[in-house]
Each structure stands twice: as C-alpha cells, then as structure tokens.
Design an enzyme around this catalytic site. Sequence first.
Site: not given
Ligand code: LMR
Length: 396
Positions: A130, A211, A246
């Site tokens: 992420w 996570d 979510k």
């Molecule tokens: C995403 O990856 O789109 C979500 O986890 C929201 C975010 O805050 O990035």
Amino acid sequence: MLDRLKAVAPDPILGIIAAHAADPNPNKIDLGIGVYRDAEGNTPILDCVLQAERILDSTQTSKSYLGPRGVPGFNSAMRELIFGAESAVLRDDRVRTVQTPGGTGGLRIAADLVKTARPDAKVWASDPTWANHLAIFPAAGLELLNYPYFDRERSDLRFDAMMTALAERGPDDVVLFHACCHNPCGVSPGPDQWDAITDLAAERGFLPLVDLAYQGFERGIEEDCRSVRLFAEKCPEVIVASSCSKNFGVYRERVGAISVACGTAQKAADVETVIHSVTRKNYSMPPAHGTGIVDIILHSGELTALWRREVAGMRDRINGLRKTLVERIAAAGIERDFSFLQRQSGMFSFLGLSVDQVRRLREDYSIYTVDSARVNIASFNDGNLDYFIDALKTVL
Ligand code: LMR
C-alpha cells in the site's frame, strides 16, 4: 518560516478522487480509492451501523474525554475478533488493544512504538505494498525496505523468493504482512504458505506486524485472521494494525486499533502504557463516535449476526464481480488472459497495463485508476462494465 515550502503533488490515490469528481463525462468510472460500492455504485451505510448509531444517539450522555484507552468495549471486542475469544493469548491476558483513528492510525502508533523500543529497527514491506506504508514508517524515523512478493508476469506470489529474503531477517527486523486481500495486488499466501511463513517468523525471531484492513473480505471473518492467530501461537510478539473502515463501512469515522501480543501479561500491560504515551503525543485522546458504533454492534447478538451477513454480502458481490469480469473480458474477444482476477481476492488487483495505457483510459474514456493500474473491483456494476471492457479492448 513557511516560505521554504513548495507545493507537493497530491497522494496518488487521493488525487484520483479529485480528478474524477471534476470530470463532466457522464460515463466516468472511478476505479481508484478502496471503498466498497454496491450494484448502484453507492457506498451505503450498513444497516447494522444505522441501527447502532440510533442506539448510540439515544444513550450517549456526555461528550467528555474518554481517556487514552478510548471505548473499552470496542477494544475488548476487537481483541476477540482478531485473536479469537478462546485463544491462549487472550486466556493469558497477553494482548492489549487500543483504539486508533483508522488502521492508518494503528500503523503509525505501531511505527512509533517500534521506534521507541528499538530506534535502529528496520521495517520490511512486501514489494509492492500500500502506497501509504511507504510514507508512514519513514515518517516515524524508521528505515523501510522491501521483500519480494508479487510476480507481475504470472500475476502470482513469489513465494520462494519471499521465503529466501525473510530467512535473512532477525530480531532487529519488523516484517509487515497483509493478513488478507493484499493491497494493491490481491494475492495472498495460501494456508500452507502461511504455515511456513509463521514457522519462519518463530525461527528467525523477526517481529510480525500485520495490517488487517479487510477482515471478512477474503474468505470470512475468522478465516482472514488465520495468519495473525498463527503468529500469536508461534511467536513471542506480534503487532496488528486493524481497520473497521471497510468491513463496517465506517470509513470517515476513522475506526481502527493497534493490538500487541506479548510473551507475558506484565509485558503486555507495560507496552500498553507506552502506547498511551505515544498516542498522547500524537493526538492526545481518541475519537468516540465510530468506536461507539462498533462497540454496540459487537455486543449485540442480533446486530453482530446482521453485520456478519452484510460483510458476507460485500465479499460475495466482489467475488461475483471478479468472475463476471473474467467472463465478459473473454466474451469480448480480448485475447490477453485475465483469469488471474478470479484467483485473487479483496477489492484490488493489478490489470497489468502500462502507464501509457492507464493515461489513455483516463484521457479518452474518463476511467480513473492509479498509474500502477490497480483497480477497485467493487467499482464495477452492470451499468459500467460494457463501457469499461470496450475501453480496455481499445487500449490493449
Ligand atoms: C486504498 O488503498 O485505496 C485505501 O486503503 C484507501 C486509502 O486511504 O488509500
């Protein structure tokens, strides 16, 4: 002082929201940010949340501070949901859970905790991970490195390469895992692979930091915590940053937690005091509204049952969309094999497009994804699938 500051580009995921909102094309599609959408393209408030919110409104008598722990019932319910009510770590009182503003808050508090414990610790994240992981750990002063994870050619896990890399990690290292629904690639280790990863963590002594942002979206609410529970059985310490954004659909309420499992109850109690000192420095006291809602749901048999049904509904819809997408892409005569979409899980997958193809989708069709071509599968519906597939066929 501030004259020195230059404007920074918006976060790539958040930038998509603004660009999509400003686009007048009625056919536009936002495949960017990870929010669940229903068949009409809306992000609804779950029924269990609406009901709990009414109860909260009619029973709350004060807006005074909660204190550093936040809502105690939320913390204990989260702990049980993640580790299992019957687990040895809970029985022995070796877990402390403290609410945080979203899962991101949990990650940042985890980073500060590690920095306090061992300032020179290194954090290892999957490649890719992420985008915000890449920012959070360095912001806390920790070095962030990566381990192999996703094979772009095969759209699958690089399991052997990952294990080889993790076999070199040790007690000075923190290894970040996605418990389920990997963001951004949608590929998770299978049960046997988790067995091997958790054995390796125990053997090498690195600290697993998990996570848990999509509990319930891959296989089920309990099943999606299997890796956490294995780490907690086998390793002396594990940290979990969890999010209710979510699975309770309470994104803007910022509901999450940090949970730390330790070798002894005393150590867990000591660590909790450090968490409180870290949160005090960050935001002083936690918010109450969202955690109050989740607390009510998880302490009502009826609302919990409703919540579980609603989570299953979201999971089934996404899995159904994955299947439909694969079938419709093949039926449209697109030769490239997209069957990997059906083997992956959660909201996200990579489409395997170049930056130029992503740009053409955006400029020619008002279809918005991040440059990596990560798409939010939940954004598809009957009204936009044909339009998307036609556009995809053109840019391929
Ligand atoms: C995403 O990856 O789109 C979500 O986890 C929201 C975010 O805050 O990035």
